[in-house]
Each structure stands twice: as structure tokens, then as C-alpha cells.
Design a protein around this motif. Structure first.
Motif, PDB file in Angstrom:
ATOM      1  N   SER A  68      10.364  -2.494   1.431  1.00 16.93           N
ATOM      2  CA  SER A  68       9.663  -1.257   1.216  1.00 16.93           C
ATOM      3  C   SER A  68       9.440  -0.357   1.993  1.00 16.93           C
ATOM      4  N   GLY A  69      10.103   0.857   1.754  1.00 17.77           N
ATOM      5  CA  GLY A  69       9.942   2.334   2.539  1.00 17.77           C
ATOM      6  C   GLY A  69       9.012   3.221   1.909  1.00 17.77           C
ATOM      7  N   LEU A  70       8.111   2.830   1.131  1.00 21.95           N
ATOM      8  CA  LEU A  70       7.329   3.519   0.389  1.00 21.95           C
ATOM      9  C   LEU A  70       6.253   4.101   1.338  1.00 21.95           C
ATOM     10  N   GLY A  71       5.905   5.219   1.153  1.00 21.34           N
ATOM     11  CA  GLY A  71       4.970   6.011   1.930  1.00 21.34           C
ATOM     12  C   GLY A  71       3.793   6.388   1.223  1.00 21.34           C
ATOM     13  N   THR A  72       2.859   7.072   1.802  1.00 12.86           N
ATOM     14  CA  THR A  72       1.481   7.477   1.058  1.00 12.86           C
ATOM     15  C   THR A  72       1.760   8.670   0.236  1.00 12.86           C
ATOM     16  N   ASP A  73       2.594   9.747   0.670  1.00 20.56           N
ATOM     17  CA  ASP A  73       2.670  10.752  -0.051  1.00 20.56           C
ATOM     18  C   ASP A  73       1.354  11.574  -0.499  1.00 20.56           C
ATOM     19  N   LYS A  74       0.341  11.240   0.267  1.00 21.04           N
ATOM     20  CA  LYS A  74      -1.098  11.832  -0.134  1.00 21.04           C
ATOM     21  C   LYS A  74      -1.590  11.330  -1.437  1.00 21.04           C
ATOM     22  N   THR A  75      -1.116  10.094  -1.709  1.00 20.91           N
ATOM     23  CA  THR A  75      -1.618   9.273  -2.920  1.00 20.91           C
ATOM     24  C   THR A  75      -1.821   8.134  -2.539  1.00 20.91           C
ATOM     25  N   THR A  76      -2.423   7.132  -3.608  1.00 20.21           N
ATOM     26  CA  THR A  76      -2.888   5.834  -3.413  1.00 20.21           C
ATOM     27  C   THR A  76      -1.503   4.987  -3.709  1.00 20.21           C
ATOM     28  N   THR A  77      -0.360   5.347  -4.120  1.00 21.32           N
ATOM     29  CA  THR A  77       0.865   4.761  -4.430  1.00 21.32           C
ATOM     30  C   THR A  77       1.091   3.440  -3.557  1.00 21.32           C
ATOM     31  N   LEU A  78       0.843   3.626  -2.118  1.00 22.22           N
ATOM     32  CA  LEU A  78       1.140   2.525  -1.298  1.00 22.22           C
ATOM     33  C   LEU A  78       0.230   1.308  -1.456  1.00 22.22           C
ATOM     34  N   THR A  79      -1.036   1.729  -1.656  1.00 25.20           N
ATOM     35  CA  THR A  79      -1.985   0.612  -1.731  1.00 25.20           C
ATOM     36  C   THR A  79      -1.702  -0.007  -3.106  1.00 25.20           C
ATOM     37  N   GLU A  80      -1.668   0.653  -4.108  1.00 21.19           N
ATOM     38  CA  GLU A  80      -1.423   0.276  -5.495  1.00 21.19           C
ATOM     39  C   GLU A  80      -0.192  -0.602  -5.602  1.00 21.19           C
ATOM     40  N   PHE A  81       0.704  -0.369  -4.903  1.00 17.11           N
ATOM     41  CA  PHE A  81       1.899  -1.197  -4.711  1.00 17.11           C
ATOM     42  C   PHE A  81       1.550  -2.577  -4.086  1.00 17.11           C
ATOM     43  N   SER A  82       1.080  -2.515  -2.872  1.00 22.26           N
ATOM     44  CA  SER A  82       0.749  -3.802  -2.303  1.00 22.26           C
ATOM     45  C   SER A  82      -0.135  -4.776  -3.168  1.00 22.26           C
ATOM     46  N   GLU A  83      -1.018  -4.146  -3.919  1.00 16.74           N
ATOM     47  CA  GLU A  83      -2.006  -4.900  -4.649  1.00 16.74           C
ATOM     48  C   GLU A  83      -1.303  -5.620  -5.926  1.00 16.74           C
ATOM     49  N   ALA A  84      -0.166  -4.696  -6.381  1.00 17.63           N
ATOM     50  CA  ALA A  84       0.480  -5.391  -7.229  1.00 17.63           C
ATOM     51  C   ALA A  84       1.643  -6.328  -7.059  1.00 17.63           C
ATOM     52  N   ILE A  85       2.266  -6.120  -5.790  1.00 25.07           N
ATOM     53  CA  ILE A  85       3.577  -7.041  -5.557  1.00 25.07           C
ATOM     54  C   ILE A  85       3.058  -8.124  -4.852  1.00 25.07           C
ATOM     55  N   ILE A  86       1.780  -8.438  -4.228  1.00 23.90           N
ATOM     56  CA  ILE A  86       1.631  -9.466  -3.346  1.00 23.90           C
ATOM     57  C   ILE A  86       1.593 -10.956  -4.705  1.00 23.90           C
ATOM     58  N   PRO A  87       0.889 -10.790  -5.698  1.00 18.68           N
ATOM     59  CA  PRO A  87       0.791 -11.912  -6.526  1.00 18.68           C
ATOM     60  C   PRO A  87       2.130 -12.240  -7.096  1.00 18.68           C
ATOM     61  N   LEU A  88       2.996 -11.188  -7.387  1.00 17.82           N
ATOM     62  CA  LEU A  88       4.297 -11.112  -7.733  1.00 17.82           C
ATOM     63  C   LEU A  88       5.231 -11.903  -6.750  1.00 17.82           C
ATOM     64  N   LEU A  89       5.210 -11.650  -5.395  1.00 18.13           N
ATOM     65  CA  LEU A  89       5.851 -12.215  -4.632  1.00 18.13           C
ATOM     66  C   LEU A  89       5.647 -14.105  -4.769  1.00 18.13           C
ATOM     67  N   THR A  90       4.446 -14.238  -4.986  1.00 16.37           N
ATOM     68  CA  THR A  90       4.217 -15.650  -4.958  1.00 16.37           C
ATOM     69  C   THR A  90       4.569 -16.172  -6.312  1.00 16.37           C
ATOM     70  N   LYS A  91       4.534 -15.439  -7.512  1.00 15.41           N
ATOM     71  CA  LYS A  91       5.096 -15.959  -8.732  1.00 15.41           C
ATOM     72  C   LYS A  91       6.623 -16.293  -8.591  1.00 15.41           C
ATOM     73  N   HIS A  92       7.244 -15.298  -8.127  1.00 18.47           N
ATOM     74  CA  HIS A  92       8.876 -15.404  -7.798  1.00 18.47           C
ATOM     75  C   HIS A  92       9.264 -16.266  -6.776  1.00 18.47           C
ATOM     76  N   GLY A  93       8.236 -16.575  -6.067  1.00 19.82           N
ATOM     77  CA  GLY A  93       8.865 -17.567  -4.770  1.00 19.82           C
ATOM     78  C   GLY A  93       9.461 -16.821  -3.886  1.00 19.82           C
ATOM     79  N   ILE A  94       9.062 -15.446  -3.522  1.00 16.83           N
ATOM     80  CA  ILE A  94       9.698 -14.705  -2.474  1.00 16.83           C
ATOM     81  C   ILE A  94       8.555 -14.755  -1.258  1.00 16.83           C
ATOM     82  N   SER A  95       8.905 -15.203   0.092  1.00 17.29           N
ATOM     83  CA  SER A  95       8.118 -15.082   1.001  1.00 17.29           C
ATOM     84  C   SER A  95       8.338 -13.840   1.966  1.00 17.29           C
ATOM     85  N   ARG A  96       9.505 -13.680   2.071  1.00 19.71           N
ATOM     86  CA  ARG A  96       9.936 -12.510   2.947  1.00 19.71           C
ATOM     87  C   ARG A  96       9.965 -11.024   2.569  1.00 19.71           C
TER      88      ARG A  96
END
Length: 205
Positions: A68-96
């Protein structure tokens, strides 16, 4: 290797994409709008929103690692992305996962228990972006994933030289900049590292 890439149109992310394609890897790319350069047999493009779990999940399908090269761009995109992707990494068996952060979230050398952005070690007066990046770091730190947050300081456009300094959890002393090219090169290399210890890594010349 199949890589899921977010923020792949940015100054660092695009160069990570280019390196992956040059090495023959498959890239799953989430973008807001498709561009001509994405027309490549090794790139699969999904147009969507990095804040939406359903769009993120389309890109994660079959991936071996995530950048992920996402930046903040003066928004909460980055934090919303992190909250969304973490459980999905577990679901798809992706660790790295390798992400781009900021030197502001590295440890202060002079004030124990503080980030650099919370001290006079940082020249930035506005802290919103650093606070967003700190949230991402703290969120990943509570997981079992093999994460690396690459933390550059001043980031001018520039070519890859392959010559730079890095330090875990701290900003290299007296380092005042690092090019987009070297940041992308270092981050891309991290995707291939074995025996990962989750960490923030400062990078500078």
C-alpha cells in the motif's frame, strides 16, 4: 508472485508496480480511475474505493502479499483502509503487507515514549497526516501479520540509486531526504524478505 497493490498511481506506488511487472509478477491493482499505462497482461485492474471492504477484497483474491502506497490526502482514507483490510488479510490467509508511512511515526530519540511528530524532531506544524499514519501503525501492531511500514522523511521525486540508510523504529541520524525511486526500491525489496519481524523502518540518505 501475485501482489495486491493499493495506491499504485502515486509517486511511490507506481514505481513499485513497474518493478513488479518488470520482474514478471502478477499485479492486482485497485484504482479510482484506470489509466493507459495499466494496459499490461500482468496487471488486473479493479476500479473502486480503498475505503470499501468489498472493493479491497476483490484485489486481495489470490494475492501472496500486499503493498500500500496510500497517503492521507487530508482525508481519513488511510485509516479507513487499514481498518477494512486487516480482517480481510486474515480471511484470505495473507500475512505479508508493506506500506508507506512517514518518518513522523518513528520513535523520538530524545523523548522516550513519543513519536517524532510529537517532538521538535519534526519540522511539520500540522500533525493530521502523522496522526493518521500513527493510527495505522498502532492498528497493525495489534495483529499477527508480517507487516513493514517504510517511513521516509522529505520525499522528492528522484531516481533509484540503491544507496541509502535504514534503521528500525528510528529515523537515520542527520538524514533529511530520500527519493521516491529509492523508497519504492526498498519497499519492493521488503515484499520478498523472509523471516519478517514486524517493524517500522526509517529510510534516508
Amino acid at each position: 508472485m501475485k501482489l495486491a497493490i493499493f495506491g499504485g498511481t502515486g509517486r511511490v506506488g507506481k514505481q513499485v508496480c513497474e518493478q513488479a511487472i518488470e520482474d514478471g509478477h502478477q499485479v492486482n491493482l485497485l484504482v479510482r480511475a484506470e489509466a493507459d499505462w495499466m494496459q499490461h497482461p500482468n496487471i488486473q485492474v479493479t476500479v473502486g474505493d480503498a475505503k470499501k471492504a468489498e472493493d479491497i477484497e476483490k484485489v486481495l483474491d489470490g494475492a501472496d502479499a500486499v503493498f500500500s502506497g496510500l497517503g492521507t490526502d487530508k482525508t481519513t482514507t488511510l485509516t479507513e483502509f487499514s481498518e477494512a483490510i486487516i480482517p480481510l488479510l486474515t480471511k484470505h490467509g495473507i500475512s505479508r503487507i508493506v506500506t508507506i508511512g512517514t518518518a513522523g511515526i518513528l520513535n523520538s530519540r530524545h523523548e522516550e515514549g513519543k513519536y517524532r511528530f510529537q517532538t521538535n524532531e519534526s519540522n511539520r506544524k500540522l500533525t493530521f497526516a502523522a496522526e493518521q499514519h500513527a493510527h495505522v501503525y498502532e492498528r497493525f501492531a495489534r495483529t499477527d501479520h508480517q507487516w513493514t511500514i517504510v517511513c521516509p522523511t522529505y520525499l522528492p521525486d528522484g531516481l533509484m540509486t540503491g544507496t541509502y540508510r535504514t534503521e528500525v523504529d528510528y529515523h537515520p541520524e542527520d538524514g533529511n531526504q530520500i527519493s521516491t525511486g529509492d523508497t519504492a526500491y526498498f519497499a519492493y525489496k521488503q515484499l520478498h524478505q523472509k523471516d519478517i519481524t514486524p517493524s517500522r523502518i526509517g529510510i534516508a540518505y
